[in-house]
Design an enzyme around this catalytic site. Structure first.
Site, PDB file in Angstrom:
ATOM      1  N   ASN A  12      -1.051   0.213  -4.775  1.00  0.00           N
ATOM      2  CA  ASN A  12      -2.460   0.605  -4.764  1.00  0.00           C
ATOM      3  C   ASN A  12      -2.546   2.003  -5.356  1.00  0.00           C
ATOM      4  OD1 ASN A  12      -5.070   1.319  -4.210  1.00  0.00           O
ATOM      5  ND2 ASN A  12      -4.882   1.251  -1.972  1.00  0.00           N
ATOM      6  N   LYS A  14      -5.076   3.685  -5.969  1.00  0.00           N
ATOM      7  CA  LYS A  14      -6.245   4.409  -5.454  1.00  0.00           C
ATOM      8  C   LYS A  14      -6.968   5.080  -6.632  1.00  0.00           C
ATOM      9  CE  LYS A  14      -4.052   4.693  -0.984  1.00  0.00           C
ATOM     10  NZ  LYS A  14      -3.881   5.384   0.286  1.00  0.00           N
ATOM     11  N   HIS A  98      -9.804  -1.900   2.889  1.00  0.00           N
ATOM     12  CA  HIS A  98      -8.936  -0.725   3.049  1.00  0.00           C
ATOM     13  C   HIS A  98      -9.633   0.288   3.958  1.00  0.00           C
ATOM     14  CE1 HIS A  98      -6.422   2.710   2.168  1.00  0.00           C
ATOM     15  NE2 HIS A  98      -5.539   1.874   1.658  1.00  0.00           N
ATOM     16  N   GLU A 100      -9.849   3.357   3.750  1.00  0.00           N
ATOM     17  CA  GLU A 100     -10.615   4.373   3.004  1.00  0.00           C
ATOM     18  C   GLU A 100     -12.001   3.839   2.660  1.00  0.00           C
ATOM     19  OE1 GLU A 100      -7.571   5.055   0.075  1.00  0.00           O
ATOM     20  OE2 GLU A 100      -6.314   5.936   1.647  1.00  0.00           O
ATOM     21  N   GLU A 170      -2.072  -1.600   7.725  1.00  0.00           N
ATOM     22  CA  GLU A 170      -1.897  -0.195   7.364  1.00  0.00           C
ATOM     23  C   GLU A 170      -2.445   0.698   8.477  1.00  0.00           C
ATOM     24  OE1 GLU A 170      -1.616   0.045   2.746  1.00  0.00           O
ATOM     25  OE2 GLU A 170      -3.690   0.309   3.340  1.00  0.00           O
ATOM     26  N   GLY A 176      -0.671   8.140   3.618  1.00  0.00           N
ATOM     27  CA  GLY A 176      -0.663   9.406   2.879  1.00  0.00           C
ATOM     28  C   GLY A 176      -0.244  10.598   3.712  1.00  0.00           C
ATOM     29  N   SER A 216       2.805   5.271   3.881  1.00  0.00           N
ATOM     30  CA  SER A 216       3.973   6.101   3.554  1.00  0.00           C
ATOM     31  C   SER A 216       5.241   5.268   3.341  1.00  0.00           C
ATOM     32  CB  SER A 216       4.197   7.181   4.623  1.00  0.00           C
ATOM     33  OG  SER A 216       3.061   8.021   4.725  1.00  0.00           O
TER      34      SER A 216
HETATM   35  P1  13P Z   1       0.543   5.689   1.058  1.00  0.00           P
HETATM   36  O1  13P Z   1       1.699   4.803   0.642  1.00  0.00           O
HETATM   37  O2  13P Z   1       0.256   6.777   0.066  1.00  0.00           O
HETATM   38  O3  13P Z   1       0.686   6.174   2.466  1.00  0.00           O
HETATM   39  O4  13P Z   1      -0.769   4.755   1.026  1.00  0.00           O
HETATM   40  C1  13P Z   1      -0.755   3.541   1.705  1.00  0.00           C
HETATM   41  C2  13P Z   1      -1.988   2.811   1.358  1.00  0.00           C
HETATM   42  O5  13P Z   1      -3.075   3.156   1.788  1.00  0.00           O
HETATM   43  C3  13P Z   1      -1.871   1.670   0.433  1.00  0.00           C
HETATM   44  O6  13P Z   1      -3.038   0.945   0.382  1.00  0.00           O
END
Ligand code: 13P
Length: 255
Positions: A12, A14, A98, A100, A170, A176, A216
């Site tokens: 992803n 992002k 997600h 976010e 997640e 992150g 992560s």
């Molecule tokens: P990270 O791997 O940067 O923690 O992000 C995970 C994520 O949100 C994937 O959709």
């Protein structure tokens, strides 16, 4: 993980990489990501990069996914992207739900439900994300919270074969942050997700649906997650932006 489920590593990106940067990363991934090691690989660039990325990966085994979709077919929905638009660039997957999107853009379980239905009807596989906040985990309510997200988001969703749906667990506190769940934490929730899928879709279908871990995930820790019974791959954020790291994760998933 039973051998019937093909491991899936999805990146992803992002909101990273403009068109030139996306082309460069896609080229590097085509060169470096191992092919033919039994692992399915998907990359999910921003919408603006879908067409050029699709072109770059066309002759490789890497598949394309989107990060978002709108459920209406077409019309006056400024800024949105339909399923048929995603199909037109050969997107086979689409991330929905997600944290976010839920947190910053106030998407609800009902929104994710409409997206899941529209995607499946269009022949695109949703990567349905779920996960709890630190507060919910500390209250010991993480399993109940995540399984409720699954029930609400998938209510009335008609899945006929296991490859029509992927779930990504997640935990928000691990995204992150560099803070990962332990493999046992991931298994606890991924196992509960599978039990919920059994309730919804029945044993046979649910046993074939891939459940990914995200948060992560990196080359150093992926093997631990994949060793768990109900973890079938990873949804990778930060590490998917580095071709060497992402390729290393695909390689480890094939071991
Ligand atoms: P990270 O791997 O940067 O923690 O992000 C995970 C994520 O949100 C994937 O959709």
């Amino acid at each position: 993980m039973p051998s019937s489920r093909t491991r899936l590593i999805a990146g992803n990106w992002k909101m990273n990489n403009d068109v030139p940067a996306a082309k460069e990363l896609a080229e590097a991934l085509v060169e470096k990501v191992p092919a033919g090691n039994g692992v399915e690989v998907v990359i999910c660039p921003p919408t603006i990069d879908l067409a050029c990325t699709s072109h770059k990966i066309a002759d490789s085994a890497i598949k394309l996914g989107a990060q978002n979709v709108y459920w209406e077919e077409k019309g006056a929905y400024t800024g949105e992207t339909s399923c048929s638009m995603l199909k037109s660039v050969n997107a086979e997957y689409c991330i929905i739900g997600h944290s976010e999107r839920r947190d910053y853009f106030k998407e609800t379980d009902a929104d994710e439900n409409k997206k899941a239905k529209a995607l499946i009807a269009a022949g695109i596989t949703p990567i349905f994300c779920c996960g709890e906040s630190l507060e919910t985990r500390e209250a010991g309510e993480h399993v109940a919270f995540v399984t409720a997200q699954i029930r609400a988001g998938l209510e009335g969703v008609a899945v006929e074969s296991a490859d029509q749906l992927v779930i990504a667990y997640e935990p928000i506190w691990a995204i992150g942050t560099g803070k990962t769940a332990t493999a046992a934490d991931a298994q606890e929730v991924c196992g509960a997700i599978r039990a919920t899928l059994v309730e919804i879709f029945g044993e046979e279908l649910a046993s074939g649906i891939r459940v990914l871990y995200g948060g992560s995930a990196k080359p150093e820790n992926i093997a631990g997650f994949l060793a768990e019974e109900d973890v079938d791959g990873a949804l990778v954020g930060g590490a998917s932006l580095k071709a060497d790291d992402f390729a290393a994760m695909v390689e480890k998933a094939g071991e």
